[in-house]
Design a protein around this motif. Structure first.
Motif, mmCIF file in Angstrom:
data_model
loop_
_atom_site.group_PDB
_atom_site.id
_atom_site.type_symbol
_atom_site.label_atom_id
_atom_site.label_comp_id
_atom_site.label_asym_id
_atom_site.label_seq_id
_atom_site.Cartn_x
_atom_site.Cartn_y
_atom_site.Cartn_z
ATOM 1 N N ARG A 48 -1.137 -72.450 -29.647
ATOM 2 C CA ARG A 48 0.100 -71.674 -29.478
ATOM 3 C C ARG A 48 0.321 -70.759 -30.675
ATOM 4 O O ARG A 48 0.631 -69.566 -30.530
ATOM 5 C CB ARG A 48 1.287 -72.628 -29.324
ATOM 6 C CG ARG A 48 2.629 -71.912 -29.224
ATOM 7 C CD ARG A 48 3.791 -72.777 -29.662
ATOM 8 N NE ARG A 48 3.731 -73.109 -31.088
ATOM 9 C CZ ARG A 48 4.728 -73.668 -31.763
ATOM 10 N NH1 ARG A 48 5.846 -73.996 -31.141
ATOM 11 N NH2 ARG A 48 4.595 -73.936 -33.057
ATOM 12 N N ASP A 49 0.151 -71.298 -31.875
ATOM 13 C CA ASP A 49 0.407 -70.512 -33.077
ATOM 14 C C ASP A 49 -0.581 -69.356 -33.214
ATOM 15 O O ASP A 49 -0.195 -68.233 -33.581
ATOM 16 C CB ASP A 49 0.346 -71.411 -34.313
ATOM 17 C CG ASP A 49 1.521 -72.385 -34.372
ATOM 18 O OD1 ASP A 49 2.543 -72.130 -33.703
ATOM 19 O OD2 ASP A 49 1.406 -73.400 -35.085
ATOM 20 N N VAL A 50 -1.851 -69.617 -32.909
ATOM 21 C CA VAL A 50 -2.848 -68.542 -32.967
ATOM 22 C C VAL A 50 -2.499 -67.443 -31.973
ATOM 23 O O VAL A 50 -2.551 -66.242 -32.301
ATOM 24 C CB VAL A 50 -4.262 -69.102 -32.691
ATOM 25 C CG1 VAL A 50 -5.250 -67.968 -32.453
ATOM 26 C CG2 VAL A 50 -4.725 -69.972 -33.844
ATOM 27 N N LEU A 51 -2.119 -67.821 -30.763
ATOM 28 C CA LEU A 51 -1.795 -66.839 -29.732
ATOM 29 C C LEU A 51 -0.549 -66.032 -30.098
ATOM 30 O O LEU A 51 -0.579 -64.788 -30.089
ATOM 31 C CB LEU A 51 -1.579 -67.538 -28.390
ATOM 32 C CG LEU A 51 -1.104 -66.637 -27.247
ATOM 33 C CD1 LEU A 51 -2.182 -65.635 -26.866
ATOM 34 C CD2 LEU A 51 -0.663 -67.448 -26.044
ATOM 35 N N ILE A 52 0.539 -66.705 -30.403
ATOM 36 C CA ILE A 52 1.803 -66.003 -30.656
ATOM 37 C C ILE A 52 1.711 -65.154 -31.911
ATOM 38 O O ILE A 52 2.164 -63.996 -31.923
ATOM 39 C CB ILE A 52 2.969 -67.011 -30.763
ATOM 40 C CG1 ILE A 52 3.111 -67.795 -29.458
ATOM 41 C CG2 ILE A 52 4.265 -66.290 -31.102
ATOM 42 C CD1 ILE A 52 3.384 -66.956 -28.244
ATOM 43 N N VAL A 85 4.198 -61.940 -17.637
ATOM 44 C CA VAL A 85 2.895 -62.560 -17.386
ATOM 45 C C VAL A 85 2.866 -63.883 -18.145
ATOM 46 O O VAL A 85 3.585 -64.058 -19.125
ATOM 47 C CB VAL A 85 1.712 -61.667 -17.832
ATOM 48 C CG1 VAL A 85 1.535 -60.489 -16.900
ATOM 49 C CG2 VAL A 85 1.881 -61.214 -19.273
ATOM 50 N N ARG A 86 2.037 -64.807 -17.659
ATOM 51 C CA ARG A 86 1.954 -66.123 -18.300
ATOM 52 C C ARG A 86 0.593 -66.317 -18.953
ATOM 53 O O ARG A 86 -0.453 -66.117 -18.334
ATOM 54 C CB ARG A 86 2.182 -67.231 -17.270
ATOM 55 C CG ARG A 86 2.382 -68.608 -17.887
ATOM 56 C CD ARG A 86 2.239 -69.709 -16.844
ATOM 57 N NE ARG A 86 0.853 -69.852 -16.386
ATOM 58 C CZ ARG A 86 0.433 -70.758 -15.514
ATOM 59 N NH1 ARG A 86 1.312 -71.579 -14.972
ATOM 60 N NH2 ARG A 86 -0.843 -70.818 -15.160
ATOM 61 N N PHE A 87 0.618 -66.693 -20.232
ATOM 62 C CA PHE A 87 -0.582 -67.112 -20.944
ATOM 63 C C PHE A 87 -0.701 -68.636 -20.853
ATOM 64 O O PHE A 87 0.296 -69.346 -21.038
ATOM 65 C CB PHE A 87 -0.494 -66.753 -22.434
ATOM 66 C CG PHE A 87 -0.624 -65.296 -22.757
ATOM 67 C CD1 PHE A 87 -1.828 -64.772 -23.210
ATOM 68 C CD2 PHE A 87 0.469 -64.447 -22.652
ATOM 69 C CE1 PHE A 87 -1.942 -63.429 -23.540
ATOM 70 C CE2 PHE A 87 0.363 -63.097 -22.984
ATOM 71 C CZ PHE A 87 -0.848 -62.592 -23.424
ATOM 72 N N ALA A 88 -1.903 -69.147 -20.613
ATOM 73 C CA ALA A 88 -2.161 -70.579 -20.671
ATOM 74 C C ALA A 88 -2.988 -70.876 -21.916
ATOM 75 O O ALA A 88 -3.908 -70.128 -22.256
ATOM 76 C CB ALA A 88 -2.910 -71.046 -19.419
ATOM 77 N N LEU A 89 -2.660 -71.964 -22.597
ATOM 78 C CA LEU A 89 -3.320 -72.312 -23.859
ATOM 79 C C LEU A 89 -4.588 -73.123 -23.583
ATOM 80 O O LEU A 89 -4.743 -74.252 -24.059
ATOM 81 C CB LEU A 89 -2.356 -73.107 -24.743
ATOM 82 C CG LEU A 89 -0.999 -72.458 -25.008
ATOM 83 C CD1 LEU A 89 -0.102 -73.398 -25.814
ATOM 84 C CD2 LEU A 89 -1.165 -71.130 -25.730
ATOM 85 N N ILE A 90 -5.509 -72.523 -22.845
ATOM 86 C CA ILE A 90 -6.663 -73.277 -22.349
ATOM 87 C C ILE A 90 -7.982 -72.828 -22.972
ATOM 88 O O ILE A 90 -9.044 -73.300 -22.555
ATOM 89 C CB ILE A 90 -6.763 -73.162 -20.812
ATOM 90 C CG1 ILE A 90 -6.758 -71.702 -20.382
ATOM 91 C CG2 ILE A 90 -5.637 -73.927 -20.154
ATOM 92 C CD1 ILE A 90 -7.087 -71.499 -18.927
ATOM 93 N N GLU A 91 -7.929 -71.954 -23.958
ATOM 94 C CA GLU A 91 -9.137 -71.557 -24.665
ATOM 95 C C GLU A 91 -9.001 -71.962 -26.130
ATOM 96 O O GLU A 91 -7.895 -72.031 -26.671
ATOM 97 C CB GLU A 91 -9.354 -70.039 -24.567
ATOM 98 C CG GLU A 91 -9.751 -69.556 -23.186
ATOM 99 C CD GLU A 91 -11.232 -69.773 -22.886
ATOM 100 O OE1 GLU A 91 -11.924 -70.449 -23.685
ATOM 101 O OE2 GLU A 91 -11.696 -69.270 -21.845
ATOM 102 N N ASN A 92 -10.130 -72.228 -26.778
ATOM 103 C CA ASN A 92 -10.067 -72.628 -28.180
ATOM 104 C C ASN A 92 -9.582 -71.476 -29.057
ATOM 105 O O ASN A 92 -9.403 -70.347 -28.584
ATOM 106 C CB ASN A 92 -11.425 -73.168 -28.651
ATOM 107 C CG ASN A 92 -12.530 -72.117 -28.599
ATOM 108 O OD1 ASN A 92 -12.323 -70.952 -28.910
ATOM 109 N ND2 ASN A 92 -13.714 -72.539 -28.182
ATOM 110 N N GLU A 93 -9.362 -71.760 -30.322
ATOM 111 C CA GLU A 93 -8.737 -70.774 -31.207
ATOM 112 C C GLU A 93 -9.599 -69.533 -31.380
ATOM 113 O O GLU A 93 -9.078 -68.407 -31.482
ATOM 114 C CB GLU A 93 -8.434 -71.431 -32.552
ATOM 115 C CG GLU A 93 -7.374 -72.527 -32.439
ATOM 116 C CD GLU A 93 -7.380 -73.489 -33.603
ATOM 117 O OE1 GLU A 93 -7.396 -73.017 -34.749
ATOM 118 O OE2 GLU A 93 -7.363 -74.712 -33.359
#
Length: 391
Positions: free
Chosen positions: A300-304, A365-373
């Protein structure tokens, strides 16, 4: 159910993005899929080992119990006492389901019929809206928001609905908006439901995915909840066991027993070695949800943080395994399907269009946290290269 009721459903818009994703990969592009909320973390090794052991015992190849073997239901009751301080009778207040999605759909059959109505948040996970429709009832959609007025909207929707809704559907942390609530909220819902003789069905799919110290509550913690509420708990996210199809319904004994009666006509339960493996996992791998939560919080932190760096302002979710992103202003006129389609074609990043979660999802749109960093960071670079109108 009449055949035309199924064929008349609106298109499942996520298939549009899936089709574009398949086309791009066939053309040799490396598409980073942040759309489908399909957990990528491995299941606990104790679950896999016990499954293999139990599968070698031919006695486990026979029909099992549709409501779940006794030790599995006891293990779920132990988890609720340990995690939420809620005492459950494993004989009358717990039933195993073939995943939470199946459990939810079938409990709608138990609670609703033609001419009935349910109150459902919108946007929502699609089956939350369509489950009542499959039962022949209507779904009265309540606009979701994070402005603190959702409970007032429940009151208003109930007051102005006819016929009066028999069921209130909830799911917090919420998919797709990631909204979270506290125990006081659930107490208000339970008080309302008891007063109006309404059943509350709470899908607690993300019970273990709260971040920054937030622990999602169970509606069964509210005083009087067992009089009017049932809750779905799933091993999909908490224990990263999506394909195992292991869920539970717990709470009001009358509703649980009604579902047990329905399931006795429909199925013989999950394959017994899976139930045995799940029992051992609940008892011996109780720390797994903490490990899973840490992984998702880092992602989550990497994405946001990455989205903020490229000029896309997306709220930091307190729960769930998603991020709910407003379409950036320069692209808002495109709508969620066209915007998500563009990202597959030009950025090789797949996201879920918000409109697929109901009318209230348009514009997101929705992001899913399903990939590694590392893959998530690559997705951010791809988005920065393609979204040239961002500041």
């Amino acid at each position: 159910m009449e055949f035309r009721r199924i064929t008349g459903l609106p298109p499942y818009v996520f298939t549009i993005i899936d089709g574009l994703k398949i086309e791009a990969r066939r053309a040799g592009f490396d598409v980073i899929d942040l759309g489908f909320g399909n957990p990528d973390l491995p299941s606990p090794s104790v679950a896999v080992d016990k499954l293999c052991e139990a599968a070698h015992n031919t006695r486990n190849h026979r029909y099992s119990a549709s409501r779940g073997i006794p030790k599995l239901r006891q293990a779920l009751a132990d988890l609720y006492l340990r995690r939420f301080g809620v005492s459950l009778d494993p004989e009358r207040e717990v039933i195993s389901t073939i995943g939470a999605k199946e459990g939810y759909s079938h409990v709608m059959w138990v609670l609703l019929g033609p001419g009935d109505a349910a109150l459902v948040p919108s946007p929502s996970y699609p089956i939350h809206i369509f489950g009542p429709l499959f039962a022949g009832a209507s779904a009265r959609e309540i606009p979701m928001s994070t402005d603190g007025n959702f409970i007032e909207r429940v009151h208003e929707a109930y007051e102005y609905s006819w016929p009066k809704p028999r069921v209130i559907v909830l799911s917090f942390p919420h998919n797709p908006t990631t909204a979270t609530v506290d125990l006081e909220f659930f107490q208000q819902v339970v008080d309302f439901a008891r007063e109006h003789e309404v059943i509350v069905v709470h899908d607690n799919a993300y019970a273990e995915l709260g971040y920054d110290g937030f622990e999602p509550p169970s509606i069964l913690q509210a005083e009087g909840a067992k009089e009017c509420a049932v809750e779905l708990y799933s091993m999909t996210k908490a224990f990263s066991m999506a394909g195992w199809r292991l869920g539970f319904l717990a709470g009001n004994a009358e509703v649980v027993q009604a579902l047990a009666k329905l399931k006795s006509y429909l199925d013989y339960g999950t394959f017994q070695p899976i139930q045995i493996a799940a029992t051992v996992t609940l008892n011996e791998a109780a720390d797994t949800p903490n490990q899973v939560r840490e992984v998702y919080q880092r992602r989550r932190d990497v994405l946001i943080d990455g989205l903020h760096r490229i000029g896309w302002d997306v709220p930091r979710p307190k729960g769930s395994m998603f991020a709910w992103a407003p379409i950036p202003e320069p692209y808002r006129d495109m709508g969620s399907v066209e915007f998500a389609s563009m990202l597959v074609r030009e950025a090789q990043v797949a996201l879920s269009p918000g409109v697929g979660f109901g009318p209230g999802g348009e514009g997101y749109v929705r992001f899913a946290l399903i990939e590694n960093e590392q893959r998530t960071q690559q997705a951010i670079r791809n988005l920065r290269r393609s979204l040239t109108k961002l500041g």
